[in-house]
Design an enzyme around this catalytic site. Structure first.
Site: not given
Length: 470
Positions: A51, A130, A132, A212, A220, A269, A339, A358, A360
């Site tokens: 269902d 990645e 966290e 982290e 992480e 990320h 970053r 990457e 972020r």
């Protein structure tokens, strides 16, 4: 594995139950179990009925019947069940048309991979998230007509530095100082190691694990990159393992983006690259060693980022993390090493196989099948239309003047704004039938009614602090 190999594997391991897992629209694993005697090779083509009317964002009550078809390549022994249980991730089929169900997020991801191949641009999209998370010792929350609260506690929380613990041994990471301290300050090394051990037992390839930045047990664990659908499957298994290992150790884990005020939130990320015929396509002689294709992929991500947010940062809580001037990358720029940019080009290695971008801004509250697919479609739109991302931003974004910063676009500041952006900018998601208008309309309607409006209607505890004496 083939269906026959799965059945032989189950018999060898004396499996009693088969657990069938699938993902709902918002991004939570659902499941039901059947005795192993109910499974045969036909199950892998004909499926089993269930269902679907109670699954969030799915069928109406008058059209509730669905079929669930297990993917034999996802078969593992569930490491947490008392009785020997074979676990498989499943696809959802409409029992009338016998076609894959268009609101099944895993089908969206499968179509994204098919579309990539159909373009001739590449044959594989690799993703490496990645994710966290926080591990707490206690969590309490409630909301009703006359009260509302939450209460988090952690043996690691710096707010407990003065608590009577008989004895209190200290060693609690200060706010924003939780990155890489050794034990005893990092009190969860063994717990994360246990998580890694179970992940490896289940076939996940793990590259690293660490504490982290935040106090109170932020961690992480990094998985090795994998093709889109496989990585989305892996991320759901990753979350399942983290939560269950935490619970069996008397703790609780959450992927909520911003559970603690005044400290870092949990991001995700997402490393991405395209390959064709076993060769990487993102390495070249452009900025930061990227190919022109990779530059255009970035252009697509940045152009559509404000719409992507509705899928990569899909909760109201996501925007407690995405706040200008704090740790999250809200500024839509790209950079090597920097970053604070929304898109970064990692510079760890000169090997062309390691060249990737990457992204972020996403967070781990997202449905990975939808988020990964949407980012791929944005990147492909950038390649197909040769979208230039503009000049790279190699300055520290937090050091920019107000005039310089005003020229840098930003992520939306709230979920309703992100949904508005998705409503205006989603044609790139419809290419190849990857997303459908129905799926996107259902997503936006569900989020507005059940999350945006639901939160908007309720008084917030901090409003009493601000306004009670008015």
């Amino acid at each position: 594995m083939t269906p026959k190999e799965v059945l032989d594997f189950a018999k060898k391991n004396k499996v009693m139950l088969v657990d069938l897992k699938f993902i709902d629209f918002p991004g939570i694993w659902q499941h039901f179990s059947v005795p192993f005697s109910e499974i045969d090779e036909k199950t892998f083509t004909e499926g089993l009925g269930f269902d679907g009317s109670s699954i969030r964002g799915w069928q109406a009550i008058h059209a509730s019947d669905m079929l669930i078809v297990p993917d034999p390549n996802t078969a593992i022994l569930d490491p947490f069940r008392k009785y020997s249980t074979l676990s498989m991730v499943c696809n959802i089929i409409d029992p009338v048309t016998k076609e894959p169900y268009t609101r099944d997020p895993r089908f969206v991801a499968r179509k994204a991979e098919q579309y990539l191949k159909s373009t001739g641009i590449a044959d594989t999209a690799f993703f490496g998230p990645e994710a966290e998370f926080f591990i707490f010792d206690d969590i309490r929350f409630d909301q009703n007509a006359h009260s509302g609260f939450y209460f988090i506690d952690s043996i690691e929380g710096i707010w407990n530095s003065g608590r009577e613990e008989c004895p209190n041994l200290g060693y609690k990471p200060r706010y924003k100082e939780g990155y890489f301290p050794v034990p005893p300050t990092d009190s969860q090394e063994d717990l994360r190691a246990e998580m890694v051990a179970v992940m490896q037992q289940c076939g996940l390839q793990i590259e690293a694990q660490h504490h982290e930045v935040a106090t109170a047990g932020q961690g992480e664990i990094d998985m090795r990159f994998s093709p889109l659908v496989n990585m989305a499957d892996n991320l759901m298994l990753f979350k399942y393992i983290i939560k269950n290992v935490a619970v069996r150790n008397g703790k609780t884990a959450t992927f909520m983006p911003k559970p603690i005020f005044g400290d870092n939130g949990s991001g995700m990320h997402v490393h991405q690259s395209l390959w064709k015929g076993g060769k990487p396509l993102f390495a070249g002689k452009e900025y930061a060693g990227l190919s022109k294709m990779a530059i255009h992929y970035i252009g697509g991500i940045l152009k559509h980022a404000q719409a992507l947010a509705a899928l990569t940062n899909p909760t109201t809580n996501s925007y407690k993390r995405l706040v200008p001037g704090y740790e999250a990358p809200v500024n839509l720029a790209y950079s090597a090493r920097n970053r604070s940019a929304a898109v970064r080009i990692p510079m760890y290695s000169e090997n062309p196989k390691a060249k990737r971008i990457e992204v972020r801004f996403p967070d781990p509250s997202c449905n990975p099948y939808l988020a990964f697919s949407a980012m791929l479609m944005a990147g492909l739109d950038g390649i197909e239309n040769k979208i230039e991302p503009g000049a790279s931003l190699d300055k520290d974004i937090f050091e920019l003047s107000a005039a310089e910063l005003a020229k840098v676009p930003q992520m939306p500041g709230a979920l309703d704004k992100a949904l508005d952006n998705l409503e205006k900018d989603h044609k790139f998601l419809l290419k190849g039938g990857v997303f459908t208008e129905d799926a996107l309309e259902t997503w936006m309607a569900y989020k507005r009614k059940n999350e945006v409006d639901a939160l908007r209607l309720r008084p917030h505890p901090y409003e009493f602090f601000l306004y009670y004496d008015i």
